[in-house]
Motif scaffolding. Structure first.
Motif, short mmCIF file in Angstrom:
data_model
loop_
_atom_site.label_atom_id
_atom_site.label_comp_id
_atom_site.label_asym_id
_atom_site.label_seq_id
_atom_site.Cartn_x
_atom_site.Cartn_y
_atom_site.Cartn_z
N ALA A 34 51.39 46.05 56.04
CA ALA A 34 51.90 45.50 54.79
C ALA A 34 51.84 43.98 54.78
O ALA A 34 51.85 43.37 53.71
N THR A 35 51.80 43.36 55.97
CA THR A 35 51.70 41.90 55.97
C THR A 35 50.25 41.45 55.80
O THR A 35 50.00 40.40 55.24
N ARG A 36 49.32 42.25 56.26
CA ARG A 36 47.91 41.85 56.19
C ARG A 36 47.25 42.23 54.86
O ARG A 36 46.42 41.48 54.34
N ILE A 93 44.05 40.65 52.39
CA ILE A 93 42.75 41.32 52.33
C ILE A 93 42.41 41.67 50.88
O ILE A 93 41.31 41.39 50.39
N ASN A 94 43.38 42.25 50.19
CA ASN A 94 43.13 42.65 48.80
C ASN A 94 42.82 41.45 47.93
O ASN A 94 41.93 41.50 47.08
N LYS A 95 43.56 40.38 48.15
CA LYS A 95 43.35 39.17 47.36
C LYS A 95 41.91 38.67 47.55
O LYS A 95 41.22 38.35 46.59
N ILE A 96 41.47 38.64 48.81
CA ILE A 96 40.13 38.14 49.11
C ILE A 96 39.07 39.06 48.51
O ILE A 96 38.15 38.61 47.81
N VAL A 97 39.22 40.36 48.77
CA VAL A 97 38.20 41.32 48.33
C VAL A 97 38.18 41.41 46.80
O VAL A 97 37.11 41.36 46.18
N ASP A 98 39.36 41.50 46.17
CA ASP A 98 39.41 41.59 44.71
C ASP A 98 38.84 40.33 44.07
O ASP A 98 38.10 40.40 43.08
N GLN A 101 45.85 30.30 55.49
CA GLN A 101 47.06 29.87 54.80
C GLN A 101 48.11 30.96 54.81
O GLN A 101 49.29 30.71 55.03
N GLU A 102 47.68 32.18 54.57
CA GLU A 102 48.66 33.25 54.41
C GLU A 102 49.01 33.95 55.71
O GLU A 102 50.05 34.57 55.82
N GLN A 103 48.11 33.90 56.70
CA GLN A 103 48.33 34.68 57.91
C GLN A 103 48.52 33.83 59.16
O GLN A 103 48.49 34.35 60.27
N ASN A 104 48.68 32.52 58.99
CA ASN A 104 48.95 31.65 60.14
C ASN A 104 47.89 31.83 61.23
O ASN A 104 48.18 32.11 62.37
N ASP A 105 46.65 31.70 60.81
CA ASP A 105 45.54 31.85 61.76
C ASP A 105 44.71 30.57 61.71
O ASP A 105 44.87 29.77 60.80
#
Lengths: 312, 441
Positions: free
Chosen positions: B61-63, B67-72, B360-364
């Motif tokens: 649920a955190t990832r 992913i959806n934002k990028i793919v959509d 930005q969203e996943q601290n990577d």
């Protein structure tokens, strides 16, 4: 197969043949699945074991090279054989002992019998990585409940469990003994099948409980124990996934290859080194070893396994 | 008896025949052809609509929102290249990827195998040559160390996606308590040693607090050898495991272990698991090397710990390219992908603009060096600054499991079974054998 004795011809519409055809039809879906998904890949891996197969780039015949490498040129192979046999030699008998004893106890008329049975059956339901993680906490050398307990009873030099090559396998064996209680259902079924009148007769004759256990329970449970022995040896020979979890984040098989089981060695060769051909060869040798061990068991079983209704 | 045997063998033969037919089908696809080079696509070029199969190992649920934002976002902008995301569990990804290539029916894009092993899959004809698709034109957009990692024989076989760097974290309260200046972290190996004399606490049966041990945290013997500007392979890729320098680093490991006593060390090491059980979070160790992004975990699991961050100390106190080291992840196009050109377009997006969103969203930390233009947090800036001290040391193709042999040497030395020279000598010969086995056909 040709024999001098004239074989009685069976016609196609005899009821026996019809029955046989019906039988084959019934098992056909399974047979199809078996041939395509089990026997097929097995034969394929047998062929692959004579090649340098790496799944994507090469698939050349190299004869017996994989086998000679295994036996004469791969010291880790023998380490993995040793580790696996070590595990099997302890885990299988301990597992059977734990299973039998807990089943006999749970078969007795104790209060809260159902609750106890549920608790003892839990290891069957709780499996996978999470359980191993729980065990890792128990075996935690610094603050684990086990070592704290050992310190509490005055043992200063506590085992380091998964931190020490000498204690990592015993720790895995303890874990497997715990999960052995999950197999009680089969023992319980075996125990339920023992006719009550045998115990009644023994009691009238004045036999003690221990004597009843040795003379009635054990012999009549022997076929169940035999079944557990065969399947237990099989799964002990294939045991490895827990070793992968307990080694993490160190290399699989840590510490110092003390948990490098046969299956783990195969996995590392096949998937971490892409040596699928070599891994296949190892798998086939394991198949042969297991076959021989099982054969010996069946041979030995004649002496101690008793089937009800059987004549000696 | 005879009848059933014959019947049985007939069934077996039929089965084998069926199988060989099946095998024949897959064998046809056994001939991986790299796609012909294409000029970079222009947006205006009319193309027929394709759907790309995109594998990744995220489902939580955190990832998923990212992913959806990028793919959509991609799908809206690129009506002709629709991407379908498929979750493949982390532990299965590599085997499924391999099997799908062998079966001739792979996905179009795979995220994210490790950067270390891109060359292995290139050599095994599992990952597609991306230079043929024009990958070299974007090489300047990545940190050179990461770009280097996706190379095999001068061509790129993956695009670098994320990486990391490492720091030394130290507990400021422990420093104050021990009479050290909490604003001055260690700079040299000697500092680590001297500080630890003051930071370490022992009681009757165990070490309750260790100042530092090089084998705690996320560095390991390999990392410290690189930190000491040494290596395990020479320029010709031949093992030089038991060099003088490497023996000295091993002796250093031994010195640290003896300082606590092996039992005490092993007890601490064995109790070090992740999350809230981390030795640093538990306050059982005062200085530890961890990844830059681990700071997020530290804040979550130990919100009250006052910590400092410094570059990883070196022998002479000077920073250099491999003072810290990084792992990282790539994105690859499997050999046999039917829409290589479009897949490459998406892969490019995934490692550039999408990598910024992800970071930005996943601290990577993205391998994309322009991310700094869009992310301005001090944490991110510190990671970027440390890139000049961060090397990515690739896995030698001919000894992918060499660390196993090193790990055994470390274990044998620190437990006192062998001295450094003997243990590394053994490692040298077993790694040499690995290289010989893998180079011989």
């Amino acid at each position: 197969m040709a024999s001098a004795v004239p074989v009685k011809r069976r016609s196609w519409n005899s009821s026996r043949t019809k029955e046989a055809i019906a039988g084959y039809l019934f098992i056909l879906p399974w047979l199809f699945g078996f041939l395509v998904f089990t026997a097929g890949p097995m034969l394929f891996s047998l062929y692959a074991s004579f090649t340098n197969y790496d799944v994507t780039s090469q698939f050349d015949w190299i004869g017996l090279k994989n086998y000679s490498r295994m036996f004469f040129d791969d010291p880790l192979y023998w380490t993995s054989v040793y580790n696996t046999l070590y595990f099997a030699v302890f885990a299988v008998p301990i597992g059977i002992l734990v299973g039998t004893v807990s089943a006999v106890m749970l078969n007795a008329n104790v209060p809260f019998q159902k609750m106890w049975r549920t608790i003892f059956f839990l290891p069957k339901v709780l499996t996978g990585v999470s359980v191993v993680m729980l065990w890792l906490w128990i075996f935690n050398p610094q603050d684990g409940i086990l070592n704290n307990g050992l310190r509490a009873i005055g043992i200063e030099k506590v085992p380091l469990w998964f931190g020490d090559p000498a204690w990592s396998k015993p720790a895995l064996i303890i874990m497997s003994a715990w999960s052995a209680t999950g197999g009680i259902l089969i023992y319980l079924a075996g125990l339920q099948a023992i006719p009550k009148q045998l115990y009644e007769a023994a009691e009238i004759d004045g036999a003690s409980t221990a004597r009843q256990f040795v003379k009635i329970t054990l012999p009549l449970l022997s076929s169940t124990i035999f079944f557990k022995l065969i399947t237990g040896i099989n799964s002990a020979m294939q045991y490895w996934s827990n070793a992968l979890i307990v080694s993490h984040p160190n290399p699989p098989g840590s510490p110092v290859n003390s948990t490098l089981f046969y299956g783990l060695h195969i996995y590392k060769q096949a998937f971490l080194q892409s040596k699928m051909g070599y891994a296949s060869a190892m798998a086939w040798v394991m198949f042969a070893i297991t076959l021989v061990l099982t054969g010996i068991q069946f041979y030995g079983a004649k002496r101690w396994v008793y089937y009800e209704g059987e004549r000696r | 008896m005879g009848m059933t045997w014959r019947k049985f063998s007939a069934v077996v033969i039929a089965g084998v025949l069926a199988l060989s037919i099946a095998a024949g089908c897959t064998a046809k696809k056994d001939d991986p052809k790299t796609p012909t080079p294409t000029t970079p696509t222009t947006q205006a070029e009319p193309e027929k609509k394709v759907e790309l199969e995109f594998w990744g190992w995220w489902a939580s649920a955190t990832r998923m929102p990212t992913i959806n934002k990028i793919v959509d976002g991609w799908n809206q902008k690129n009506p002709n290249i629709q991407v379908k995301y498929t979750y493949v569990p982390f532990g299965d990804l590599l085997t499924k990827y391999l099997a799908s290539v062998a079966a001739g029916n792979p996905p179009d894009v795979v995220a994210s195998p490790e950067l270390f092993t891109v060359a292995t899959r290139a050599q095994k004809k599992q990952a597609m040559d991306l230079s043929a698709l024009g990958a070299d034109s974007i090489k300047d957009q990545f940190y050179p160390e990461f770009w280097k990692a996706v190379q095999f024989q001068g061509k790129a076989y993956g695009l670098p996606w994320t990486g990391e760097t490492k720091y030394l974290y130290y507990n400021k309260e422990h420093f104050t308590e021990a009479g050290l200046d909490p604003e001055k972290g260690p700079v040299t190996w000697d500092d680590l040693w001297n500080f630890s004399q003051k930071l370490t606490k022992k009681d009757a049966s165990k070490v309750t607090r260790a100042g530092f041990h090089p084998n705690f945290g996320n560095m390991g013997y390999r990392g410290w050898v690189w930190n000491a500007k040494s290596d395990f392979f020479d320029a010709r890729n031949w093992p030089v495991v038991n060099s003088e320098k490497n023996i000295a680093v091993m002796d250093w490991f031994k010195k640290w272990t003896d300082f606590y006593g092996y039992e005490a060390y092993a007890a601490l090491k064995g109790s070090a698991t992740g999350g809230a059980q981390h030795l640093f979070v538990q306050g059982k160790v005062s200085m530890v090397v961890e990844t830059a992004t681990w700071e997020g975990e530290l804040k979550k699991n130990g919100p009250n710990i006052k910590y400092g961050i410094v570059p990883i100390p070196t022998q002479d106190g000077k920073q250099h390219q491999t003072a810290a080291n990084s792992g990282g992840f790539a994105v690859e196009l499997p050999v046999g992908s039917k829409n290589a050109k479009q897949a490459f377009e998406f892969a490019k997006y995934w490692v550039t603009d999408a990598a910024v969103i992800w970071a930005q969203e996943q601290n990577d930390f993205p391998a994309y060096n322009k991310a700094i233009e869009k992310i301005s947090t001090p944490e991110f800036k510190r990671m970027v600054d440390n890139m000049k001290n961060t090397g990515l040391i690739p896995l030698p193709l001919f000894a992918p499991l060499y660390n196993d042999a090193l790990d055994i040497a470390v274990q044998e030395v620190i437990s006192g079974k062998k001295d450094s020279k003997t243990a590394l000598g053994t490692a040298q010969s077993s790694i040499t054998k690995m290289v010989q086995d893998n180079t011989a056909k």
